[in-house]
Design an enzyme around this catalytic site. Sequence first.
Site, short mmCIF file in Angstrom:
data_model
loop_
_atom_site.label_atom_id
_atom_site.label_comp_id
_atom_site.label_asym_id
_atom_site.label_seq_id
_atom_site.Cartn_x
_atom_site.Cartn_y
_atom_site.Cartn_z
N SER A 158 -1.11 80.33 94.43
CA SER A 158 0.15 80.89 93.91
C SER A 158 -0.23 82.01 92.95
O SER A 158 -1.38 82.11 92.50
CB SER A 158 0.88 79.78 93.14
N TYR B 64 0.80 72.60 87.00
CA TYR B 64 0.86 73.40 88.24
C TYR B 64 -0.05 74.63 88.11
O TYR B 64 -0.76 74.99 89.05
CB TYR B 64 2.31 73.81 88.50
N1 LIG Z 1 8.15 78.84 96.85
C1 LIG Z 1 7.43 79.62 96.09
O1 LIG Z 1 7.96 80.52 95.40
C2 LIG Z 1 5.94 79.46 96.04
C3 LIG Z 1 5.21 80.39 95.30
C4 LIG Z 1 3.83 80.27 95.24
C5 LIG Z 1 3.20 79.23 95.90
N2 LIG Z 1 3.94 78.32 96.61
C6 LIG Z 1 3.21 77.26 97.29
O2 LIG Z 1 3.47 77.38 98.67
C7 LIG Z 1 3.29 76.11 99.30
C8 LIG Z 1 4.46 75.82 100.22
O3 LIG Z 1 5.62 75.67 99.42
P1 LIG Z 1 7.08 76.14 99.88
O4 LIG Z 1 7.43 77.29 99.06
O5 LIG Z 1 7.14 76.24 101.35
O6 LIG Z 1 7.95 74.91 99.33
P2 LIG Z 1 8.50 73.60 100.07
O7 LIG Z 1 9.50 74.00 101.07
O8 LIG Z 1 8.90 72.68 98.97
O9 LIG Z 1 7.23 73.03 100.82
C9 LIG Z 1 6.29 72.19 100.21
C10 LIG Z 1 5.83 71.23 101.26
O10 LIG Z 1 4.78 70.40 100.73
C11 LIG Z 1 4.99 69.08 101.20
N3 LIG Z 1 4.37 68.10 100.33
C12 LIG Z 1 4.52 67.96 98.99
N4 LIG Z 1 3.80 66.92 98.56
C13 LIG Z 1 3.19 66.38 99.65
C14 LIG Z 1 2.31 65.30 99.86
N5 LIG Z 1 1.89 64.53 98.84
N6 LIG Z 1 1.89 65.05 101.12
C15 LIG Z 1 2.31 65.80 102.16
N7 LIG Z 1 3.12 66.86 102.02
C16 LIG Z 1 3.56 67.13 100.78
C17 LIG Z 1 6.49 68.94 101.22
O11 LIG Z 1 6.84 67.93 102.12
P3 LIG Z 1 7.74 66.70 101.62
O12 LIG Z 1 8.99 67.30 101.07
O13 LIG Z 1 7.93 65.91 102.85
O14 LIG Z 1 6.94 65.99 100.56
C18 LIG Z 1 6.95 70.30 101.70
O15 LIG Z 1 7.03 70.34 103.09
C19 LIG Z 1 3.11 75.11 98.16
O16 LIG Z 1 1.73 74.85 97.99
C20 LIG Z 1 3.64 75.85 96.96
O17 LIG Z 1 3.07 75.38 95.76
C21 LIG Z 1 5.30 78.43 96.70
#
Ligand SMILES: NC(=O)c1ccc[n+]([C@@H]2O[C@H](COP(=O)([O-])OP(=O)(O)OC[C@H]3O[C@@H](n4cnc5c(N)ncnc54)[C@H](OP(=O)(O)O)[C@@H]3O)[C@@H](O)[C@H]2O)c1
Length: 259
Positions: free
Chosen positions: A141, A154
């Site tokens: 991130s 985080y």
């Molecule tokens: N959104 C942003 O602005 C942003 C910015 C920078 C980085 N990121 C990173 O990008 C990645 C994807 O996030 P996203 O933005 O697509 O958000 P998201 O839609 O909330 O996706 C996160 C995914 O991680 C899964 N997850 C969480 N804990 C888990 C566990 N213990 N075991 C298996 N799966 C797990 C969730 O599944 P469940 O709901 O089924 O647990 C969900 O599908 C993450 O690493 C996040 O930190 C996001």
Amino acid sequence: MKRLENKVAVITGGGGGIGAATAKLFLQEGARVLIVGRTEEKLRKTLQELNHENLGYAVADVSKVEDTQRYIQQAAERFGGVDVLVGNAGAEGPYKPLDEHSVEDFDEVMAVNVRGCWLAVKYAFPEMRKRGGGSIVLTSSVMGMVAFPSNSAYTAAKHAVVGLARSLAHDGAPFNIRVNAVCPGVIDNDMTAGIHTRLAPGNEDVVKSRMAQRIPMQRYGTNEEIARLNLFLASDDSSYSTGGVFVSDGGMTAGIRGR
Ligand SMILES: NC(=O)c1ccc[n+]([C@@H]2O[C@H](COP(=O)([O-])OP(=O)(O)OC[C@H]3O[C@@H](n4cnc5c(N)ncnc54)[C@H](OP(=O)(O)O)[C@@H]3O)[C@@H](O)[C@H]2O)c1
């Protein structure tokens, strides 16, 4: 030729915003894809939406050893191996002052983001070695590069993901396994919407617009923009890139907007 023809990809967090967009693009580029997540309903929804014979799912908690061994084995058995891993499952934990942040919150954030990535790589490596190499993309991130207030766990976890990519690139290089980190900025999806609601319930649009104005490009990114970066790193287009940190943040880490 499609860029992931004959490749098998495992995408953790594949039922979420960035993960599902990455799965869609990888399928279009010829890959067979296993998406992994905790909530079966979300995985099923993605499966229905993408509706592709080369897509499967595994319900697993990425922080658990047995679950990780099982989903990697499932990919190998169903699709014949593992060539690409996108270690993308992540949880941001609460935004709270340090006094209110519990030890359990800290451990949970570390377990999902750091241990989850490390375990995925550990168990994907032997499968990739059997195939003569592979590509691993770990989702960090902008908070793996700079810090924001009230979310030290985080921030530390995403800095650690960058460290994992750099260190594991050394382990992978002799086996033609590349490991890179991706640092998305603020992405317009459910995770970010959840943060807006927790920070300012009822005033989400105000928070979003203020935040966007501070980004040099004055907008949030999209899941698809990060998916395209994941594709570049997963494919041979990035054949000389390993141990790298790839930012896609609309200029956020270059500094906040002046005027
Ligand atoms: N959104 C942003 O602005 C942003 C910015 C920078 C980085 N990121 C990173 O990008 C990645 C994807 O996030 P996203 O933005 O697509 O958000 P998201 O839609 O909330 O996706 C996160 C995914 O991680 C899964 N997850 C969480 N804990 C888990 C566990 N213990 N075991 C298996 N799966 C797990 C969730 O599944 P469940 O709901 O089924 O647990 C969900 O599908 C993450 O690493 C996040 O930190 C996001």
